[in-house]
Motif scaffolding. Sequence first.
Motif, PDB file in Angstrom:
ATOM      1  N   HIS A   1      10.490 -36.800  28.877  1.00 23.65           N
ATOM      2  CA  HIS A   1       9.214 -37.526  28.976  1.00 23.65           C
ATOM      3  C   HIS A   1       8.022 -36.589  29.139  1.00 23.65           C
ATOM      4  N   CYS A   2       7.941 -35.959  30.319  1.00 31.10           N
ATOM      5  CA  CYS A   2       7.012 -34.845  30.593  1.00 31.10           C
ATOM      6  C   CYS A   2       5.549 -35.242  30.772  1.00 31.10           C
ATOM      7  N   TRP A   3       5.026 -36.178  29.973  1.00 28.74           N
ATOM      8  CA  TRP A   3       3.613 -36.541  30.080  1.00 28.74           C
ATOM      9  C   TRP A   3       3.298 -36.951  31.517  1.00 28.74           C
TER      10      TRP A   3
ATOM     11  N   HIS B   1       3.300 -32.351  29.819  1.00 29.49           N
ATOM     12  CA  HIS B   1       3.979 -31.840  28.629  1.00 29.49           C
ATOM     13  C   HIS B   1       3.536 -30.429  28.281  1.00 29.49           C
TER      14      HIS B   1
ATOM     15  N   ASP C   1      11.116 -33.266  25.535  1.00 38.04           N
ATOM     16  CA  ASP C   1      10.691 -34.340  24.656  1.00 38.04           C
ATOM     17  C   ASP C   1       9.460 -34.993  25.273  1.00 38.04           C
ATOM     18  N   VAL C   2       8.854 -35.899  24.539  1.00 39.88           N
ATOM     19  CA  VAL C   2       7.737 -36.685  25.078  1.00 39.88           C
ATOM     20  C   VAL C   2       8.053 -38.174  24.946  1.00 39.88           C
TER      21      VAL C   2
ATOM     22  N   VAL D   1      -0.428 -36.699  21.568  1.00 34.42           N
ATOM     23  CA  VAL D   1       0.554 -36.256  22.552  1.00 34.42           C
ATOM     24  C   VAL D   1       1.461 -35.183  21.955  1.00 34.42           C
TER      25      VAL D   1
ATOM     26  N   ALA E   1       2.060 -31.182  22.943  1.00 30.05           N
ATOM     27  CA  ALA E   1       3.395 -30.681  23.249  1.00 30.05           C
ATOM     28  C   ALA E   1       3.782 -29.517  22.347  1.00 30.05           C
TER      29      ALA E   1
END
Length: 382
Positions: A264-266, A269, A285-286, A301, A305
């Motif tokens: 996910h990260c957001w 990211h 990943d996002v 996004v 990334a």
Amino acid sequence: MPASGPVHEALAALPLVDHHCHGAVTADLAPGQFESLITEGEAWPGVSPFDSPVGVAVRRHCAPLLDLPRHTPAADYLARRRALGWREVNRRFLTAAGAEAFCVDTGYAPHPVTSPAELAEASGGAAHKVVRLERIAETVAAGGGAAGAYADAFRAAAEEAVRRPGVVAVKSVAAYRTGFALAPERPTDAEVTQAAGHWLARGGRLADPVLIRHLLWTAVDLGLPLQLHTGFGDADVRLHRADPALLTDWLHLTAGTIPVLLLHCWPYHRQAAYLATVFEQVYLDVGLALHYTGPARSRAVLEEALEITPFRKLLYSSDAYGVAEFHHLGALSFRQGLAALLQARVDADELSLPDALRIAAWTGRDNARRLYGLPANDPARN
């Protein structure tokens, strides 16, 4: 008009590997139930989740798959969904996602959802399993036993779980339980026994920093890829503690061991991209952010990334849970967002077309195949 070009065409046709997702609900949802599943927050009185970027994306991009016009009103959308029934709804959206394989986290199921086998059947793809380690630890604790036996019992249970057919990875939700500001070293046996004693006496879910550290180091010993939730999630997460950069010292200590996949990260990211750039074992990943931003913002996004991320380090995931719309919307957002940014670089002569097509295949499918040992054209129906 939809964007076009060779990169768009290639990504539209690419069978994806969704390397982290969950099941879809196996029930016909009332309006309030559906609305609660399309937000990481709550469906507040007087404020509909349909009046949000993800709600608009559902009405725009999912309505046509239910034989409705784009931007159909929410009430009409929900009525049509109920009329079709959950089996047909799931089949349509899971098929439309165009994934050849799903890696399914079965450790979170507050609602009745499809099993990996049912997800595979509905989608026409393959499904593999991701074992959530906190759930194993909590099952071990619920079984009783002495604090001094906890470490061995947890390890034995985890080893048994990962030996089951179809398991390709393990996962931790340490970001939710303690956050990542943990001492990076492997805890001693005495520390684990003492912490286990406190936890077993207190009960509840696993949220002890020492035992979370023990869980992460046990994951290293298991030898499978480790997925870690980072960044964005529901209100249970303390976002500032879910920054993957807090794992830096632990990543130094675990270099040369297992792949670590930052999910996910957001909004972290860019931090995740840094970690993937400097640590050989780190990937990202996002997912989750893609369906919440929808195709309208997924390119932005993904561009952030991919500012510095090596192209063999980014994977696709939807992190879809509950409503099958999210399996479709995540895939659509990924395909359109990545195609737009890669095609723009080709048009600006910053990237050759063969390179762009190779990057598209790597990120959408081949990086996951390599990391999880998935065969091409995987026929598994686990």
